[in-house]
Each structure stands twice: as C-alpha cells, then as structure tokens.
Motif scaffolding. Structure first.
Motif, PDB file in Angstrom:
ATOM      1  N   LEU A 120      12.920  -8.974   0.034  1.00 53.96           N
ATOM      2  CA  LEU A 120      12.398  -9.160  -1.316  1.00 53.96           C
ATOM      3  C   LEU A 120      11.228  -8.227  -1.626  1.00 53.96           C
ATOM      4  O   LEU A 120      10.988  -7.895  -2.784  1.00 53.96           O
ATOM      5  N   ASN A 121      10.504  -7.808  -0.599  1.00 57.24           N
ATOM      6  CA  ASN A 121       9.375  -6.912  -0.812  1.00 57.24           C
ATOM      7  C   ASN A 121       9.792  -5.457  -0.996  1.00 57.24           C
ATOM      8  O   ASN A 121       8.959  -4.625  -1.366  1.00 57.24           O
ATOM      9  N   CYS A 122      11.063  -5.143  -0.731  1.00 56.36           N
ATOM     10  CA  CYS A 122      11.554  -3.795  -0.994  1.00 56.36           C
ATOM     11  C   CYS A 122      11.680  -3.582  -2.506  1.00 56.36           C
ATOM     12  O   CYS A 122      11.755  -4.534  -3.278  1.00 56.36           O
ATOM     13  N   ASP A 123      11.734  -2.334  -2.928  1.00 56.27           N
ATOM     14  CA  ASP A 123      11.825  -2.048  -4.363  1.00 56.27           C
ATOM     15  C   ASP A 123      13.138  -2.524  -4.954  1.00 56.27           C
ATOM     16  O   ASP A 123      13.182  -2.997  -6.090  1.00 56.27           O
ATOM     17  N   PHE A 124      14.226  -2.380  -4.215  1.00 53.74           N
ATOM     18  CA  PHE A 124      15.510  -2.958  -4.614  1.00 53.74           C
ATOM     19  C   PHE A 124      16.409  -3.000  -3.391  1.00 53.74           C
ATOM     20  O   PHE A 124      16.086  -2.428  -2.349  1.00 53.74           O
ATOM     21  N   ALA A 150       0.822  -1.219   0.000  1.00 52.09           N
ATOM     22  CA  ALA A 150       0.000   0.000   0.000  1.00 52.09           C
ATOM     23  C   ALA A 150       0.852   1.263   0.000  1.00 52.09           C
ATOM     24  O   ALA A 150       0.332   2.355  -0.238  1.00 52.09           O
ATOM     25  N   CYS A 151       2.140   1.125   0.265  1.00 50.71           N
ATOM     26  CA  CYS A 151       3.035   2.288   0.266  1.00 50.71           C
ATOM     27  C   CYS A 151       3.547   2.511  -1.149  1.00 50.71           C
ATOM     28  O   CYS A 151       4.249   1.668  -1.703  1.00 50.71           O
ATOM     29  N   ARG A 152       3.200   3.645  -1.733  1.00 56.11           N
ATOM     30  CA  ARG A 152       3.545   3.893  -3.129  1.00 56.11           C
ATOM     31  C   ARG A 152       4.847   4.676  -3.278  1.00 56.11           C
ATOM     32  O   ARG A 152       5.178   5.157  -4.357  1.00 56.11           O
ATOM     33  N   LYS A 153       5.591   4.787  -2.186  1.00 49.81           N
ATOM     34  CA  LYS A 153       6.878   5.480  -2.233  1.00 49.81           C
ATOM     35  C   LYS A 153       8.008   4.449  -2.300  1.00 49.81           C
ATOM     36  O   LYS A 153       7.872   3.327  -1.776  1.00 49.81           O
ATOM     37  N   PRO A 154       9.124   4.800  -2.929  1.00 49.95           N
ATOM     38  CA  PRO A 154      10.225   3.842  -3.059  1.00 49.95           C
ATOM     39  C   PRO A 154      10.794   3.437  -1.698  1.00 49.95           C
ATOM     40  O   PRO A 154      11.022   4.276  -0.826  1.00 49.95           O
ATOM     41  N   ILE A 155      11.026   2.136  -1.539  1.00 50.34           N
ATOM     42  CA  ILE A 155      11.616   1.596  -0.318  1.00 50.34           C
ATOM     43  C   ILE A 155      12.854   0.793  -0.688  1.00 50.34           C
ATOM     44  O   ILE A 155      12.777  -0.174  -1.458  1.00 50.34           O
TER      45      ILE A 155
END
Length: 228
Positions: free
Chosen positions: A102-106, A80-85
């Motif tokens: 793995l759920n982080c953006d990179f 639900a968080c649409r900001k880069p993590i």
C-alpha cells in the motif's frame, strides 16, 4: 536501465518480515533515493509470495520498528524517497506485507496475488498505514469489511476495487513492471518528483487548496524560466 529491482528474499518463510529483511529493504530504498542513476524502483517478493507480514517468531526478539537503530520506520523511509516505486505483487500480500504494498505509488498484480488484512485476527496493532491507505485505495466501507473480516481478496477483486492498476500472468509480472518503469524513466526526474509531491499534497488538503498549490507552483515555474 535506471530501474532498481528490490526483492524481499525469505521465500522459505513467504518473505515474512524480520529485522534483517527490514534493514535490507530500508537500505535499498535509501539507495534508490540517493543514487542519481536510479529513476524508478520495483518492490517484489521471491518465490510464491510478496510478503506474508511480520514473522511472528521474531516478535520480542527482533527490533521491527527501528531495525537500523536510526529512528527510521518503514513509512519514514519510503516516504523520504521521492522517486516512483511500483509494487509488483506476485502472491500473498498479508497484513504488514499488504502495508508494504500500500505504501508503493501503485501496484501491478500477478493473477496469483492475494491481499488480506489480518491485524484483527492475529492481534497485532497496525502501524504502517493500513487503516488509512487501504480506505484511501478501496473506500472506507470496503476497507472496513476487509479489516473486520480478515478475509483475502484475489487479484481480479483487487482490480475491480482499484486496489491494483493491472493484473497480468505470473510470468509477465516483472517484465510488465519493468516496462512501466522504463516509461517512467523517460520523464525528467525533477518533474517526476514534482508530480509525486503535487499528487500527495491532496492527501492532506482540500481540492481547492491542492489546486491552488499546483497553480502557485506553475507560476513559480514560469517566472523561473522567464528569468533564464
């Protein structure tokens, strides 16, 4: 400087997951999503580990799947968080801790980072995306080897497999993650969210459908700005 640093903080247990840790993590991610001053976030671990997975001593006592009692599980909250993590992996990322990464953006990794999926060895069913996100990152055959053997890979192996984007000395991990986050913050928040959404659209669509979706958005963008 518009960047949130979220630290998993049970170093005496290698940041193993219990209910209190999850409540803190979920609340922090929600704050990232809500707070307009925050444009990007970093998740890391205190001490020598990123996260060693579920604290086995808490199974049967802690509510690990609905820790706040609001029906939200980890993939729901981070999705639900649409900001880069950015995941800044400083040591062991094992099983559930690997899933958090793995759920982080990179991912940016310390030279001391290690990754392992031990679900099969400890007899715990995966639930935060291991079977899907790992194969997306490293390919299905390597994901099978990692998940079937439960053997760890080190930072350089992770880099070769494209699981992580960069490997840096331990002392440089957080400064490098902050530098990348600062570059992200230079972008426009609404377009960063759009880029994230467009990239993720491909996860559930063909290339042709994802390309068409991007083109539709571009046309809408042009028409919107022409009206102005």
């Amino acid at each position: 400087n518009n960047v949130a640093l979220i630290t998993l903080n049970r170093p005496e247990r290698r940041n193993a997951i219990n209910q209190a840790l999850l409540v803190g993590l979920y609340d922090a991610i929600d704050e990232v999503a809500r707070n307009a001053e925050i444009k990007a976030a970093i998740i890391t671990g205190a001490g020598k580990s990123f996260c060693s997975g579920i604290d086995l001593a808490t199974i049967g006592t802690d509510n690990l799947f609905d820790p706040r009692g609001d029906g939200s599980d980890f993939p729901d909250v981070i999705g639900a968080c649409r900001k880069p993590i950015i995941g800044a992996v400083n040591g062991h990322a094992i099983t559930g801790g690997f899933e958090i990464a793995l759920n982080c953006d990179f991912l940016i990794a310390s030279e001391l980072a290690q990754f392992a999926d031990t679900h099969a060895r400890v007899g715990i069913h995966p639930g935060w995306g291991m079977t899907q996100l790992l194969q997306q990152a490293v390919g299905q055959r390597m994901a099978r080897q990692m998940s079937f053997t439960c053997q760890p890979i080190d930072a350089q192996q992770a880099l070769r497999l494209r699981l992580v984007n960069e490997v840096v000395p331990p002392a440089e991990l957080i400064p490098r993650a902050k530098a990348i986050a600062a570059e992200i913050c230079a972008g426009r928040p609404e377009m960063l969210a759009t880029m994230k959404r467009l990239i993720e659209f491909r996860n559930n669509a063909t290339l042709e459908a994802a390309y068409a979706n991007e083109r539709r958005g571009f046309k809408e963008f042009i028409l919107k700005h022409l009206k102005k």
